[in-house]
Enzyme design. Structure first.
Site, PDB file in Angstrom:
ATOM      1  N   SER A 187     -90.425  -1.845 -82.976  1.00 40.01           N
ATOM      2  CA  SER A 187     -91.571  -2.237 -82.158  1.00 40.01           C
ATOM      3  C   SER A 187     -91.876  -1.134 -81.152  1.00 40.01           C
ATOM      4  CB  SER A 187     -91.284  -3.548 -81.425  1.00 40.01           C
ATOM      5  OG  SER A 187     -90.216  -3.381 -80.502  1.00 40.01           O
ATOM      6  N   LYS A 188     -92.918  -1.363 -80.354  1.00 37.25           N
ATOM      7  CA  LYS A 188     -93.367  -0.357 -79.395  1.00 37.25           C
ATOM      8  C   LYS A 188     -92.291   0.009 -78.387  1.00 37.25           C
ATOM      9  CE  LYS A 188     -98.262  -1.618 -79.672  1.00 37.25           C
ATOM     10  NZ  LYS A 188     -99.425  -2.171 -78.919  1.00 37.25           N
ATOM     11  N   ARG A 189     -91.393  -0.931 -78.097  1.00 34.91           N
ATOM     12  CA  ARG A 189     -90.358  -0.624 -77.102  1.00 34.91           C
ATOM     13  C   ARG A 189     -89.385   0.446 -77.598  1.00 34.91           C
ATOM     14  NH1 ARG A 189     -85.449  -3.457 -77.910  1.00 34.91           N
ATOM     15  NH2 ARG A 189     -85.515  -4.937 -79.646  1.00 34.91           N
TER      16      ARG A 189
ATOM     17  N   GLY B 284     -90.474   3.226 -78.974  1.00 38.01           N
ATOM     18  CA  GLY B 284     -91.204   4.492 -78.987  1.00 38.01           C
ATOM     19  C   GLY B 284     -92.398   4.426 -79.917  1.00 38.01           C
TER      20      GLY B 284
END
Length: 575
Positions: free
Chosen positions: A309-311, A313
């Site tokens: 996921s975006k967390r 990177g």
């Protein structure tokens, strides 16, 4: 292969206007001339075989069907790649379909970005937006008439019924099921409602949905090309909605109608869609469509084995493109996330992947996304480029980023060749070049690493170097290029009775301001050319050799030798 086991057969009915034979409203056995014909459709245990028969033309047709609600995730890109490789390896067709029925979240900008990302990766589609094809339109928002036609056919045949339940009633059903420890499925209030009750609600203008009748017992079984046999119990599903009260079709209904009417032979998609197969298989059967083969690809995981996921990177293709990754490297790396040809090889062109790819070698387990390896692989691709192509790519970037005033020429070609080993991404080239052009003399002189050089009479080397510059020896040598430098430095070393590190380390420090870096002779020649050509943007703070020698004249060597520290003159502090 797919089959429904232990299902009451009396519910199965024919759909008007459909070519595929199904069961009529009358007795099942009236459809068959003998028991052998019955066995071909149903087993003794009342199993309905939904195995996909060979298509008339035998052509493989696969699709990638993204929703234009955001950026193309690397997981979606890998799914597109596997579909592309499978189609090309089988001589089939790769279809792009835009699933934009989420009207609130779908945007034209997202669709355009999706098309751009797929094109950048080299995954050109045979049918779809901007290409067309005989099975269009290829946007779900343009196919609503088709969905409504098939929904009406299902209503007429009895596979679907109108449900007038309010949201409050549906919530109450869920709560009651929860209290009884049952699955939160629809209780079936309108499944067998009298016609007069339905007519009254229609006359009142009560809104309704279309619900699909699900058999109350039995199992559905498919043979997934990646996961093998997968089975669901039908009693956990409940009658599900295929058309909302606002007339919009539900995802599973759209997908089934689209895949069937576009003659999709193989559905290769992410494993998160595996539960959808149950509803879709039932719709396939009810509409009399041939079932495609299914292959559900594992998720891409982060290093901590959670869903990427975006967390963690960058996760979208567009982000990696903007960071300077090459499409060749992205395609190569994505192909290796869950697939391999059984060898130790890690590098493949797209053409080689088409030749090697088989769905049988796609793994069931989740694949770890390793950004460090992707970066390394990108660097390997960069370094394998022909010198002129690499110089063109990086030169254009240096000019667009404002470091250089020109994007091509001898300086660009030679400095790219000198620095390329330190460049894994195109964006890395900015740091590599600005570091190469910098002159942090005072910071280096003040470091502990410079102390041995100061103690070894660095000031004497500086004095002799200034003399060589002032009398024109060094400048003349640099005009002759690397050969001229080599001849001069050999002579210079003899005059100082120095060689090896005792000669080259002081020269590197005095001329580049650093103790480490690429080949010193090539570096000094390029710094000389950069200074006389004006190719470097003055805004970078680049100091020419002339300016560097001015800085050297201002160094207080006595103070440095006494304290091993100094403060840079005000006009040189920035350098």
């Amino acid at each position: 292969m797919a089959m429904i086991v232990g299902t009451p057969l009396a519910r199965a009915r024919v759909l008007p206007g459909l070519r595929s034979p199904t069961f009529r409203r009358t007795s099942l056995f009236h459809r068959f001339r003998d028991i052998r014909q019955l066995r071909r459709c149903c087993s003794i245990a009342a199993s309905i075989n939904l195995a996909p028969p060979a298509r008339n033309d035998g052509q493989v047709r696969v699709r990638f069907a993204p929703s234009p609600t955001g950026n193309l995730h690397v997981g979606g890109a890998r799914t597109a790649l596997f579909n592309y490789l499978f189609a090309r390896s089988k001589g089939g067709k790769f279809i792009l379909r835009i699933e934009d029925t989420d009207l609130e979240r779908s945007t034209k900008e997202s669709e355009e970005a999706l098309l751009q990302d797929l094109t950048w990766l080299g995954l050109n589609w045979d049918e779809g937006p901007s290409v067309g094809g005989e099975y269009g339109p290829y946007r779900q928002s343009e196919r609503n008439t088709l969905y409504k036609q098939y929904a009406e056919k299902l209503l007429e045949s009895g596979y679907v019924y109108r449900c007038f339940c309010s949201n409050e009633e549906l919530e109450k059903m869920k709560e009651d099921a929860k209290l009884k420890g049952l699955p939160p499925v629809y209780a079936g209030k309108w499944a067998n409602a009298p016609e007069e009750d339905v007519k009254k609600e229609l006359e009142k203008g009560t809104s309704f949905t279309y619900r699909f009748r699900v058999p109350k017992e039995g199992n559905l079984k498919i043979t997934d090309l990646i996961r093998g046999e997968v089975t669901w119990s039908l009693n956990t599903l409940g009658d599900f909605v295929i058309m909302r009260s606002n007339g919009q079709p539900v995802y599973n209904f759209c997908v089934t109608v689209d895949d069937a009417t576009m003659a999709i032979s193989h559905v290769i998609r992410a494993e998160e869609h595996l539960p959808n197969t149950l509803r879709q298989a039932l719709i396939y059967k009810a509409l009399g469509f041939s079932m495609p083969y299914f292959a559900h690809v594992s998720l891409i995981l982060a290093p901590d084995r959670s869903k990427l996921s975006k967390r963690h990177g960058a996760t979208s293709v567009g982000q990696f493109r903007e960071m300077g990754y090459l499409p060749q490297a992205m395609v190569n790396y994505l192909a290796l996330l869950g697939w391999g040809d059984g060898t130790e090889n890690e590098f493949y062109t797209l053409e080689q992947l088409v030749e090697k790819f088989t769905i049988e070698r796609v793994n069931k387990g989740g694949a770890i996304f390793d950004s460090v390896k992707l970066r390394w692989m990108n660097g390997q691709y960069l370094q394998s480029f022909p010198p002129e192509e690499l110089a063109r790519l990086i030169g254009q970037h240096w000019k667009s980023s404002g470091i250089l005033n020109e994007s091509e020429g001898q300086f660009v070609e030679e400095v790219v060749a000198l620095l390329k080993d330190a460049i894994d991404l195109i964006l890395d080239s900015d740091k590599a070049l600005t570091n190469f052009l910098s002159y942090p003399l005072y910071a280096t002189l003040a470091s502990a690493e410079a102390m041995p050089l100061l103690e070894d009479r660095l000031s004497e080397v500086a004095s002799s170097l200034l003399a060589a510059y002032d009398n024109g020896e060094l400048s003349n040598a640099l005009e002759e290029g690397h050969a001229g430098w080599q001849s001069w430095v050999k002579s210079f070393g003899k005059s100082l009775k120095r060689k090896g590190k005792s000669l080259f380390l002081p020269l590197r420090l005095l001329l580049t301001g650093k103790l480490h870096g690429p080949d010193m002779g090539l570096s000094v020649v390029l710094l000389h050319r950069a200074g006389i050509s004006g190719i470097v943007n003055p805004q970078t703070g680049f100091l020419t050799l002339d300016e560097r020698f001015k800085v050297l004249r201002e160094v207080d060597w006595q103070s440095l030798n006494a304290d091993q520290t100094t403060v840079a003159p005000a006009n040189s502090a920035a350098h």
